[in-house]
Design a protein around this motif. Structure first.
Motif, PDB file in Angstrom:
ATOM      1  N   ALA A  64       0.824  -1.213   0.000  1.00  7.71           N
ATOM      2  CA  ALA A  64       0.000   0.000   0.000  1.00  7.71           C
ATOM      3  C   ALA A  64       0.857   1.261   0.000  1.00  7.71           C
ATOM      4  O   ALA A  64       0.443   2.304  -0.532  1.00  7.71           O
ATOM      5  CB  ALA A  64      -0.931   0.007   1.207  1.00  7.71           C
ATOM      6  N   GLY A  65       2.052   1.187   0.571  1.00  7.40           N
ATOM      7  CA  GLY A  65       2.950   2.328   0.565  1.00  7.40           C
ATOM      8  C   GLY A  65       3.548   2.636  -0.790  1.00  7.40           C
ATOM      9  O   GLY A  65       4.206   3.677  -0.959  1.00  7.40           O
ATOM     10  N   ILE A 114      -2.439  -4.360  -8.402  1.00  5.39           N
ATOM     11  CA  ILE A 114      -1.701  -5.530  -8.874  1.00  5.39           C
ATOM     12  C   ILE A 114      -1.652  -6.604  -7.796  1.00  5.39           C
ATOM     13  O   ILE A 114      -1.851  -7.794  -8.065  1.00  5.39           O
ATOM     14  CB  ILE A 114      -0.278  -5.128  -9.313  1.00  5.39           C
ATOM     15  N   GLN A 115      -1.400  -6.191  -6.551  1.00  4.76           N
ATOM     16  CA  GLN A 115      -1.360  -7.132  -5.432  1.00  4.76           C
ATOM     17  C   GLN A 115      -2.700  -7.849  -5.282  1.00  4.76           C
ATOM     18  O   GLN A 115      -2.748  -9.071  -5.108  1.00  4.76           O
ATOM     19  CB  GLN A 115      -1.010  -6.389  -4.139  1.00  4.76           C
ATOM     20  N   ALA A 116      -3.791  -7.093  -5.358  1.00  2.00           N
ATOM     21  CA  ALA A 116      -5.122  -7.699  -5.213  1.00  2.00           C
ATOM     22  C   ALA A 116      -5.409  -8.676  -6.348  1.00  2.00           C
ATOM     23  O   ALA A 116      -5.913  -9.789  -6.121  1.00  2.00           O
ATOM     24  CB  ALA A 116      -6.189  -6.600  -5.169  1.00  2.00           C
ATOM     25  N   GLN A 117      -5.093  -8.290  -7.574  1.00  2.00           N
ATOM     26  CA  GLN A 117      -5.327  -9.172  -8.714  1.00  2.00           C
ATOM     27  C   GLN A 117      -4.469 -10.431  -8.621  1.00  2.00           C
ATOM     28  O   GLN A 117      -4.916 -11.531  -8.984  1.00  2.00           O
ATOM     29  CB  GLN A 117      -5.036  -8.420 -10.014  1.00  2.00           C
ATOM     30  N   ALA A 126       8.540  -9.913 -11.333  1.00  2.00           N
ATOM     31  CA  ALA A 126       9.284  -9.302 -12.433  1.00  2.00           C
ATOM     32  C   ALA A 126       8.688  -7.945 -12.803  1.00  2.00           C
ATOM     33  O   ALA A 126       9.417  -6.984 -13.079  1.00  2.00           O
ATOM     34  CB  ALA A 126       9.265 -10.243 -13.642  1.00  2.00           C
ATOM     35  N   ARG A 127       7.383  -7.858 -12.791  1.00  2.00           N
ATOM     36  CA  ARG A 127       6.678  -6.615 -13.137  1.00  2.00           C
ATOM     37  C   ARG A 127       7.036  -5.487 -12.175  1.00  2.00           C
ATOM     38  O   ARG A 127       7.331  -4.358 -12.589  1.00  2.00           O
ATOM     39  CB  ARG A 127       5.181  -6.900 -13.099  1.00  2.00           C
ATOM     40  N   TYR A 128       7.016  -5.792 -10.873  1.00  2.00           N
ATOM     41  CA  TYR A 128       7.346  -4.775  -9.875  1.00  2.00           C
ATOM     42  C   TYR A 128       8.769  -4.249 -10.052  1.00  2.00           C
ATOM     43  O   TYR A 128       9.026  -3.049  -9.889  1.00  2.00           O
ATOM     44  CB  TYR A 128       7.202  -5.358  -8.476  1.00  2.00           C
ATOM     45  N   GLY A 129       9.714  -5.149 -10.351  1.00  4.12           N
ATOM     46  CA  GLY A 129      11.096  -4.708 -10.512  1.00  4.12           C
ATOM     47  C   GLY A 129      11.249  -3.684 -11.611  1.00  4.12           C
ATOM     48  O   GLY A 129      11.934  -2.656 -11.455  1.00  4.12           O
ATOM     49  N   VAL A 148      -4.255 -23.433 -14.853  1.00  6.24           N
ATOM     50  CA  VAL A 148      -4.057 -23.532 -13.403  1.00  6.24           C
ATOM     51  C   VAL A 148      -2.627 -23.140 -13.033  1.00  6.24           C
ATOM     52  O   VAL A 148      -2.399 -22.382 -12.078  1.00  6.24           O
ATOM     53  CB  VAL A 148      -4.373 -24.954 -12.909  1.00  6.24           C
ATOM     54  N   LEU A 149      -1.659 -23.634 -13.788  1.00 13.99           N
ATOM     55  CA  LEU A 149      -0.253 -23.312 -13.499  1.00 13.99           C
ATOM     56  C   LEU A 149       0.017 -21.816 -13.657  1.00 13.99           C
ATOM     57  O   LEU A 149       0.767 -21.224 -12.876  1.00 13.99           O
ATOM     58  CB  LEU A 149       0.684 -24.099 -14.415  1.00 13.99           C
ATOM     59  N   ALA A 150      -0.571 -21.203 -14.675  1.00 19.90           N
ATOM     60  CA  ALA A 150      -0.384 -19.767 -14.882  1.00 19.90           C
ATOM     61  C   ALA A 150      -0.909 -18.985 -13.693  1.00 19.90           C
ATOM     62  O   ALA A 150      -0.323 -17.962 -13.308  1.00 19.90           O
ATOM     63  CB  ALA A 150      -1.088 -19.326 -16.162  1.00 19.90           C
ATOM     64  N   ASP A 151      -1.989 -19.471 -13.078  1.00 26.71           N
ATOM     65  CA  ASP A 151      -2.565 -18.776 -11.928  1.00 26.71           C
ATOM     66  C   ASP A 151      -1.805 -19.087 -10.639  1.00 26.71           C
ATOM     67  O   ASP A 151      -1.350 -18.183  -9.947  1.00 26.71           O
ATOM     68  CB  ASP A 151      -4.038 -19.164 -11.751  1.00 26.71           C
ATOM     69  N   LYS A 152      -1.657 -20.351 -10.324  1.00 23.42           N
ATOM     70  CA  LYS A 152      -1.153 -20.672  -8.988  1.00 23.42           C
ATOM     71  C   LYS A 152       0.364 -20.518  -8.867  1.00 23.42           C
ATOM     72  O   LYS A 152       0.879 -20.323  -7.769  1.00 23.42           O
ATOM     73  CB  LYS A 152      -1.583 -22.082  -8.570  1.00 23.42           C
ATOM     74  N   THR A 153       1.094 -20.575  -9.975  1.00 25.23           N
ATOM     75  CA  THR A 153       2.548 -20.417  -9.928  1.00 25.23           C
ATOM     76  C   THR A 153       3.008 -19.206 -10.727  1.00 25.23           C
ATOM     77  O   THR A 153       3.813 -18.412 -10.246  1.00 25.23           O
ATOM     78  CB  THR A 153       3.244 -21.678 -10.474  1.00 25.23           C
ATOM     79  N   GLY A 154       2.489 -19.051 -11.929  1.00 23.74           N
ATOM     80  CA  GLY A 154       2.997 -18.021 -12.826  1.00 23.74           C
ATOM     81  C   GLY A 154       2.711 -16.605 -12.387  1.00 23.74           C
ATOM     82  O   GLY A 154       3.536 -15.711 -12.554  1.00 23.74           O
ATOM     83  N   VAL A 155       1.534 -16.371 -11.791  1.00 23.74           N
ATOM     84  CA  VAL A 155       1.123 -14.987 -11.558  1.00 23.74           C
ATOM     85  C   VAL A 155       2.009 -14.269 -10.550  1.00 23.74           C
ATOM     86  O   VAL A 155       2.334 -13.087 -10.722  1.00 23.74           O
ATOM     87  CB  VAL A 155      -0.355 -14.914 -11.136  1.00 23.74           C
ATOM     88  N   LEU A 156       2.438 -14.935  -9.488  1.00 22.80           N
ATOM     89  CA  LEU A 156       3.265 -14.252  -8.491  1.00 22.80           C
ATOM     90  C   LEU A 156       4.668 -13.990  -9.028  1.00 22.80           C
ATOM     91  O   LEU A 156       5.279 -12.959  -8.722  1.00 22.80           O
ATOM     92  CB  LEU A 156       3.322 -15.065  -7.193  1.00 22.80           C
ATOM     93  N   ILE A 157       5.185 -14.908  -9.837  1.00 21.94           N
ATOM     94  CA  ILE A 157       6.485 -14.677 -10.471  1.00 21.94           C
ATOM     95  C   ILE A 157       6.363 -13.545 -11.482  1.00 21.94           C
ATOM     96  O   ILE A 157       7.276 -12.708 -11.612  1.00 21.94           O
ATOM     97  CB  ILE A 157       6.999 -15.981 -11.106  1.00 21.94           C
ATOM     98  N   ALA A 158       5.220 -13.471 -12.167  1.00 22.26           N
ATOM     99  CA  ALA A 158       4.966 -12.357 -13.077  1.00 22.26           C
ATOM    100  C   ALA A 158       4.949 -11.033 -12.321  1.00 22.26           C
ATOM    101  O   ALA A 158       5.519 -10.030 -12.770  1.00 22.26           O
ATOM    102  CB  ALA A 158       3.638 -12.560 -13.801  1.00 22.26           C
ATOM    103  N   THR A 159       4.304 -11.007 -11.168  1.00 20.33           N
ATOM    104  CA  THR A 159       4.248  -9.789 -10.371  1.00 20.33           C
ATOM    105  C   THR A 159       5.627  -9.409  -9.856  1.00 20.33           C
ATOM    106  O   THR A 159       5.978  -8.215  -9.812  1.00 20.33           O
ATOM    107  CB  THR A 159       3.255  -9.969  -9.207  1.00 20.33           C
TER     108      THR A 159
END
Length: 341
Positions: free
Chosen positions: A135-136, A144-147, A189-192, A176-187
């Motif tokens: 939130a900061g 992005i965090q919520a999604q 890389a995206r945040y960086g 399923v893999l894109a959601d349960k594993t891929g999405v957090l790794i995507a986030t």
């Protein structure tokens, strides 16, 4: 088991880059320990249980590496990387309850140490801590965090259910893999890229790269579960098979119309907690062409991840920090799909 970034000895990671990443990771660990601390000693101890057990910090390392595409590691990048790791740790508390696990990272799982109810609540607390930290970073980071959280949960829910009627089981599984594993790794890389000042186009490339990387990682893990020797992958061969988890090689084998595969298909629908049946099914699956096809599909996903990086290199000077980061990101994909543990 989570893969490590390319080692400092790799040509893709100079000593200078390795030092910057290590400094950044030290800052992430310090912030992580500060955030999980609590005035109640029990809550503080339980919240820090998995963080202190170690792990390679793959996701925050990816955030730090992606930041090299822009202005480099800064306080916002460190906070974003820590938020991603907190989210990952929170998911592990819930995973261990659902899996009835006894061990995690070589120590007692949180549910074994504190009971299911406390493990679930500590996981919820860590999700809250991650959201508070993110939130900061502004409303876009919160969105992005919520999604990401929604997709993590939906992926886990769908993972426990068969593909609906009329839906291709392999397409369903990859989703399923894109959601349960891929999405957090995507986030991660995206945040960086996002918090180091990269263009919106570069940020989106890193999001898509991260998701492909996550899917490739999980597909490689599927293969390792079947093909590895007892000491290689860190778990008993065929663990997913024994638990009735239909990974990609199993799904491909079930599609066979060859009569010689009838015995394997019967076994795959059997209770494989029986050691003899499990050993027979594992041996048949290890020798089945489905393994080669699953490896080909894994390599296809890996290539997709690497090809996404190509536009980022346009106009960059050889040897620049951004170019070095791109090379390391491409090598990271190779390391993920070709690992032995």
């Amino acid at each position: 088991m989570t893969p490590a970034l390319p080692s400092p000895a790799s040509p893709s990671v100079s000593p200078e880059l390795a030092e910057r990443l290590q400094r950044g990771l030290t800052s992430v660990d310090a912030l992580l320990r500060s955030v999980v601390d609590h005035e109640d000693p029990f809550i503080a101890h339980a919240s820090a249980h998995l963080a202190e057990a170690g792990g390679k910090r793959f996701r925050p390392m990816l955030t730090l590496l992606a930041a090299e595409l822009g202005s480099g590691i800064n306080d916002e990048v460190v906070a974003a990387a820590t938020g991603v790791e907190l989210t990952h740790l929170a998911s592990l508390y819930h995973d261990d309850v659902m899996d009835e696990a006894d061990l995690r990272r070589g120590v007692s799982s949180a549910n074994a140490a504190y009971g299911n109810s406390s493990a679930i609540l500590i996981g919820d607390l860590l999700f809250g801590k991650a959201s508070e930290l993110v939130a900061g970073l502004g409303p876009e980071a919160v969105r992005i965090q919520a999604q990401t959280f929604v997709r993590l949960c939906s992926g886990q829910i769908r993972d426990d259910r068969p593909a609906p009627a009329g839906v291709d089981p392999i397409d369903y599984y990859l989703g399923v893999l894109a959601d349960k594993t891929g999405v957090l790794i995507a986030t991660a890389a995206r945040y960086g890229a996002m918090f180091s000042g990269c263009s919106p186009e570069a940020v989106d490339i890193m999001r898509r790269y991260g998701e492909r990387l996550g899917v490739a990682f999980q597909l490689a893990d599927d293969l390792l579960d079947i093909s590895s020797g007892s000491g290689e992958s860190g778990k008993r061969p065929g663990t997913d098979l024994r638990e009735g988890v239909a990974t990609l090689p199993v799904l491909l084998a079930r599609q066979s119309v060859d009569p010689s595969d009838d015995r394997l298909k019967v076994l795959l629908d059997s209770d494989l907690h029986d050691d003899a049946l499990h050993a027979e099914a594992l041996a048949l699956l290890q020798a089945h062409p489905a393994m080669g096809e699953a490896r080909d599909r894994t390599n296809d996903v890996a290539r997709e991840a690497q090809e996404l990086l190509a536009p980022l290199a346009i106009g960059l000077a050889p040897g620049s920090p951004a170019m070095e980061s791109i090379t390391a990101l491409a090598d990271l994909v190779e390391g993920v799909v070709n690992r032995v543990g």
